[in-house]
Design a protein around this motif. Structure first.
Motif, PDB file in Angstrom:
ATOM      1  N   TRP A 187       0.851  -1.174   0.000  1.00  9.78           N
ATOM      2  CA  TRP A 187       0.000   0.000   0.000  1.00  9.78           C
ATOM      3  C   TRP A 187       0.889   1.227   0.000  1.00  9.78           C
ATOM      4  O   TRP A 187       2.051   1.160   0.355  1.00  9.78           O
ATOM      5  CB  TRP A 187      -0.976  -0.007   1.176  1.00  9.78           C
ATOM      6  N   ALA A 235       0.689   8.412   0.411  1.00 10.25           N
ATOM      7  CA  ALA A 235      -0.516   8.884  -0.269  1.00 10.25           C
ATOM      8  C   ALA A 235      -1.738   8.725   0.618  1.00 10.25           C
ATOM      9  O   ALA A 235      -2.591   9.619   0.691  1.00 10.25           O
ATOM     10  CB  ALA A 235      -0.716   8.127  -1.591  1.00 10.25           C
ATOM     11  N   LEU A 236      -1.816   7.587   1.328  1.00  9.47           N
ATOM     12  CA  LEU A 236      -2.945   7.370   2.229  1.00  9.47           C
ATOM     13  C   LEU A 236      -2.931   8.371   3.382  1.00  9.47           C
ATOM     14  O   LEU A 236      -3.981   8.897   3.765  1.00  9.47           O
ATOM     15  CB  LEU A 236      -2.922   5.933   2.771  1.00  9.47           C
ATOM     16  N   LYS A 296      -1.620  11.386   3.333  1.00 13.63           N
ATOM     17  CA  LYS A 296      -2.007  12.688   2.762  1.00 13.63           C
ATOM     18  C   LYS A 296      -3.512  12.789   2.558  1.00 13.63           C
ATOM     19  O   LYS A 296      -4.082  13.878   2.640  1.00 13.63           O
ATOM     20  CB  LYS A 296      -1.279  12.929   1.442  1.00 13.63           C
ATOM     21  N   ASP A 297      -4.156  11.631   2.308  1.00  9.05           N
ATOM     22  CA  ASP A 297      -5.613  11.609   2.129  1.00  9.05           C
ATOM     23  C   ASP A 297      -6.365  11.507   3.447  1.00  9.05           C
ATOM     24  O   ASP A 297      -7.580  11.392   3.464  1.00  9.05           O
ATOM     25  CB  ASP A 297      -6.015  10.443   1.227  1.00  9.05           C
ATOM     26  N   GLY A 298      -5.644  11.505   4.579  1.00 12.70           N
ATOM     27  CA  GLY A 298      -6.292  11.492   5.880  1.00 12.70           C
ATOM     28  C   GLY A 298      -6.484  10.125   6.495  1.00 12.70           C
ATOM     29  O   GLY A 298      -7.234   9.987   7.467  1.00 12.70           O
ATOM     30  N   ASN A 299      -5.820   9.100   5.976  1.00 17.81           N
ATOM     31  CA  ASN A 299      -5.952   7.748   6.508  1.00 17.81           C
ATOM     32  C   ASN A 299      -5.052   7.618   7.740  1.00 17.81           C
ATOM     33  O   ASN A 299      -3.839   7.473   7.642  1.00 17.81           O
ATOM     34  CB  ASN A 299      -5.563   6.735   5.423  1.00 17.81           C
ATOM     35  N   SER A 331      -5.658   0.282   3.946  1.00 20.43           N
ATOM     36  CA  SER A 331      -6.310   1.139   2.952  1.00 20.43           C
ATOM     37  C   SER A 331      -7.723   1.512   3.373  1.00 20.43           C
ATOM     38  O   SER A 331      -8.201   2.610   3.073  1.00 20.43           O
ATOM     39  CB  SER A 331      -6.348   0.450   1.582  1.00 20.43           C
ATOM     40  N   ASP A 383      -8.618   2.002   6.363  1.00 21.24           N
ATOM     41  CA  ASP A 383      -8.471   2.769   7.600  1.00 21.24           C
ATOM     42  C   ASP A 383      -8.951   1.999   8.825  1.00 21.24           C
ATOM     43  O   ASP A 383      -9.585   2.559   9.717  1.00 21.24           O
ATOM     44  CB  ASP A 383      -9.189   4.120   7.485  1.00 21.24           C
TER      45      ASP A 383
END
Length: 139
Positions: A35, A39-40, A42-45, A106, A108
């Motif tokens: 994974w 990026a995750l 940065k996306d709030g995960n 992924s 969360d």
């Protein structure tokens, strides 16, 4: 020459190498896991952040232990590389036990991330204790 003048360049070289080892090992870890943690995150995960934080801590602990008791830079590099290998093996073992860690991170799922981070930190601590040699009597 004062003790500071003699020791400071050695301090800079060894801690710089340890920092570089942590950066390199963390980058390799991120590239090898299925994974994309950054990026995750940065996306709030939050789960990805916990898992990545556990990996970085699990790498830093044995690198710090080796820095404290290693007698040469090649030794520091060698044990840093082994610490990375141990973290990748720990990831695989937790993935075998919990099944589907990449999907869980992924999605969360914080529980899976916390177990993974704890396993990585625990592995790092045990590995660091095995590496630590306060009297520098490595065989």
């Amino acid at each position: 020459m004062s003790a500071f003048d003699a020791a400071f360049p050695r301090f800079l070289m060894s801690t710089g190498m340890a920092g570089a080892m942590l950066l390199i090992a963390s980058t390799v870890y991120v590239l090898l896991t299925p994974w994309k943690e950054l990026a995750l995150v940065k996306d709030g995960n939050a789960s990805a952040g916990v898992a990545l934080g556990g990996a970085i801590g699990g790498l830093a602990i044995p690198i710090a232990s080796t820095l404290a008791s290693s007698v040469s830079l090649p030794e520091l590099v060698l044990w840093g590389a082994i610490a990375l290998l141990m973290q990748l093996i720990t990831y695989r073992i937790v993935d075998l036990i919990l099944r589907g860690i990449p999907r869980r991170i992924s999605n969360d799922e914080m529980g899976a991330a916390v177990v993974l981070a704890a396993a990585k930190l625990g592995t790092g601590l045990i590995f660091a204790a095995g590496l630590w040699d306060p009297v520098l009597q490595r065989i």
